[in-house]
Every structure is written in C-alpha cells, then in structure tokens.
Design a protein around this motif. Structure first.
Motif, mmCIF file in Angstrom:
data_model
loop_
_atom_site.group_PDB
_atom_site.id
_atom_site.type_symbol
_atom_site.label_atom_id
_atom_site.label_comp_id
_atom_site.label_asym_id
_atom_site.label_seq_id
_atom_site.Cartn_x
_atom_site.Cartn_y
_atom_site.Cartn_z
ATOM 1 N N THR A 133 -3.045 -1.830 -9.813
ATOM 2 C CA THR A 133 -3.327 -0.984 -8.658
ATOM 3 C C THR A 133 -4.742 -1.264 -8.173
ATOM 4 O O THR A 133 -5.625 -1.657 -8.956
ATOM 5 C CB THR A 133 -3.212 0.521 -8.985
ATOM 6 O OG1 THR A 133 -4.183 0.873 -9.953
ATOM 7 C CG2 THR A 133 -1.820 0.879 -9.471
ATOM 8 N N GLU B 243 -7.463 0.914 -5.721
ATOM 9 C CA GLU B 243 -7.730 2.123 -4.953
ATOM 10 C C GLU B 243 -9.042 1.935 -4.193
ATOM 11 O O GLU B 243 -10.071 1.632 -4.786
ATOM 12 C CB GLU B 243 -7.845 3.336 -5.884
ATOM 13 C CG GLU B 243 -8.091 4.625 -5.145
ATOM 14 C CD GLU B 243 -8.113 5.836 -6.062
ATOM 15 O OE1 GLU B 243 -7.987 6.949 -5.543
ATOM 16 O OE2 GLU B 243 -8.243 5.661 -7.290
ATOM 17 N N TYR C 145 0.844 -1.181 0.000
ATOM 18 C CA TYR C 145 0.000 0.000 0.000
ATOM 19 C C TYR C 145 0.884 1.237 0.000
ATOM 20 O O TYR C 145 1.832 1.338 0.773
ATOM 21 C CB TYR C 145 -0.916 0.007 1.232
ATOM 22 C CG TYR C 145 -1.869 1.173 1.260
ATOM 23 C CD1 TYR C 145 -3.019 1.167 0.486
ATOM 24 C CD2 TYR C 145 -1.608 2.280 2.052
ATOM 25 C CE1 TYR C 145 -3.900 2.243 0.508
ATOM 26 C CE2 TYR C 145 -2.483 3.359 2.083
ATOM 27 C CZ TYR C 145 -3.619 3.331 1.308
ATOM 28 O OH TYR C 145 -4.481 4.391 1.335
ATOM 29 N N ASN C 146 0.588 2.179 -0.893
ATOM 30 C CA ASN C 146 1.343 3.412 -1.005
ATOM 31 C C ASN C 146 0.556 4.522 -0.300
ATOM 32 O O ASN C 146 -0.531 4.894 -0.755
ATOM 33 C CB ASN C 146 1.572 3.757 -2.478
ATOM 34 C CG ASN C 146 2.417 4.982 -2.674
ATOM 35 O OD1 ASN C 146 2.317 5.958 -1.934
ATOM 36 N ND2 ASN C 146 3.250 4.956 -3.703
ATOM 37 N N ASP C 147 1.080 5.037 0.793
ATOM 38 C CA ASP C 147 0.402 6.076 1.566
ATOM 39 C C ASP C 147 0.211 7.369 0.765
ATOM 40 O O ASP C 147 -0.739 8.110 1.013
ATOM 41 C CB ASP C 147 1.163 6.390 2.852
ATOM 42 C CG ASP C 147 1.038 5.282 3.881
ATOM 43 O OD1 ASP C 147 -0.060 4.698 3.991
ATOM 44 O OD2 ASP C 147 2.034 4.994 4.569
ATOM 45 N N GLU C 148 1.104 7.652 -0.176
ATOM 46 C CA GLU C 148 1.008 8.893 -0.962
ATOM 47 C C GLU C 148 -0.094 8.831 -2.021
ATOM 48 O O GLU C 148 -0.822 9.795 -2.226
ATOM 49 C CB GLU C 148 2.353 9.205 -1.615
ATOM 50 C CG GLU C 148 3.429 9.591 -0.624
ATOM 51 C CD GLU C 148 4.762 9.891 -1.283
ATOM 52 O OE1 GLU C 148 4.801 10.072 -2.517
ATOM 53 O OE2 GLU C 148 5.764 9.945 -0.548
ATOM 54 N N THR C 149 -0.229 7.687 -2.699
ATOM 55 C CA THR C 149 -1.245 7.553 -3.748
ATOM 56 C C THR C 149 -2.553 6.967 -3.219
ATOM 57 O O THR C 149 -3.556 6.997 -3.917
ATOM 58 C CB THR C 149 -0.737 6.653 -4.897
ATOM 59 O OG1 THR C 149 -0.524 5.333 -4.383
ATOM 60 C CG2 THR C 149 0.529 7.204 -5.518
ATOM 61 N N HIS C 150 -2.524 6.400 -2.020
ATOM 62 C CA HIS C 150 -3.674 5.738 -1.403
ATOM 63 C C HIS C 150 -4.134 4.542 -2.237
ATOM 64 O O HIS C 150 -5.332 4.276 -2.359
ATOM 65 C CB HIS C 150 -4.832 6.712 -1.167
ATOM 66 C CG HIS C 150 -4.439 7.893 -0.343
ATOM 67 N ND1 HIS C 150 -4.164 7.814 1.005
ATOM 68 C CD2 HIS C 150 -4.235 9.188 -0.676
ATOM 69 C CE1 HIS C 150 -3.832 9.000 1.463
ATOM 70 N NE2 HIS C 150 -3.848 9.857 0.460
ATOM 71 N N LYS C 151 -3.153 3.855 -2.832
ATOM 72 C CA LYS C 151 -3.447 2.683 -3.653
ATOM 73 C C LYS C 151 -2.526 1.534 -3.268
ATOM 74 O O LYS C 151 -1.393 1.742 -2.857
ATOM 75 C CB LYS C 151 -3.213 2.979 -5.140
ATOM 76 C CG LYS C 151 -4.123 4.021 -5.722
ATOM 77 C CD LYS C 151 -3.792 4.247 -7.186
ATOM 78 C CE LYS C 151 -4.669 5.324 -7.783
ATOM 79 N NZ LYS C 151 -4.388 5.520 -9.215
ATOM 80 N N GLU D 19 -0.161 -0.964 -4.813
ATOM 81 C CA GLU D 19 0.583 -0.984 -6.075
ATOM 82 C C GLU D 19 1.351 -2.292 -6.164
ATOM 83 O O GLU D 19 2.187 -2.583 -5.311
ATOM 84 C CB GLU D 19 1.523 0.212 -6.138
ATOM 85 C CG GLU D 19 0.782 1.540 -6.086
ATOM 86 C CD GLU D 19 1.702 2.749 -6.048
ATOM 87 O OE1 GLU D 19 2.926 2.582 -5.896
ATOM 88 O OE2 GLU D 19 1.179 3.871 -6.166
#
Length: 91
Positions: free
Chosen positions: A59, A61, A32-38, A40
C-alpha cells in the motif's frame, strides 16, 4: 529500492521492488482506493529460500504533497504480517 508508476492507458499503478535480500524482483499492480485513501497493490514473487512463488500486498498512503507511507505485507502460515514500512518526507 522501489519504483511506483501510474499507467494512463490501464488506469493502474505499477510497482517494482528490488533489494539486497534476494536477487529477484517483486512486481505488483493495483488501484487507488477512495475509501482507504491508499494505493492498494498485489503481486507475487519467488521466495529465494524455497524457490516457490508467493503472494504479497503493498500500500501507498499519500499524506500531503511532501509525505507518503509505503507498506509491504507478506504471509506466513496463511497469516498476513507487515514486513516493511517506509515513511518518506520531502524537506
């Protein structure tokens, strides 16, 4: 059909995708990417036309407790393109 799972031991997401286009499975892993909220994920699959292993990216989301979007990206002549997008909504 896809199966998305989170492994508490590795702290990673895993995805397996199968469909009626080919007989193989596409497997990917990621975080989980905290910046994109997805979520990946990346992986490889065997192209049924060429027999060669190819990379892909996915991805997920989460847009609330009742909705999420799944996207798959592939590559053609070195350029990435979105090959699939599914919006899931629980009613």
């Amino acid at each position: 059909m896809g199966l998305l799972a989170y492994d508490n031991a590795t702290h990673k997401f895993y995805n397996i995708w199968i469909d009626n286009v080919g007989t193989g499975m596409m497997m990917s892993t990621g975080k989980y990417n905290d910046e994109t909220h997805k979520v990946e994920m990346t992986g490889t699959f065997v192209d049924p036309m060429s027999g060669k292993e190819e990379p892909f990216r996915q991805t997920v989301e989460f847009l609330g407790k009742d909705k999420h979007v799944f996207e798959m990206f592939m590559y053609y002549e070195g350029k990435e393109f979105r090959s699939l997008a599914i919006e899931y909504t629980r009613k």
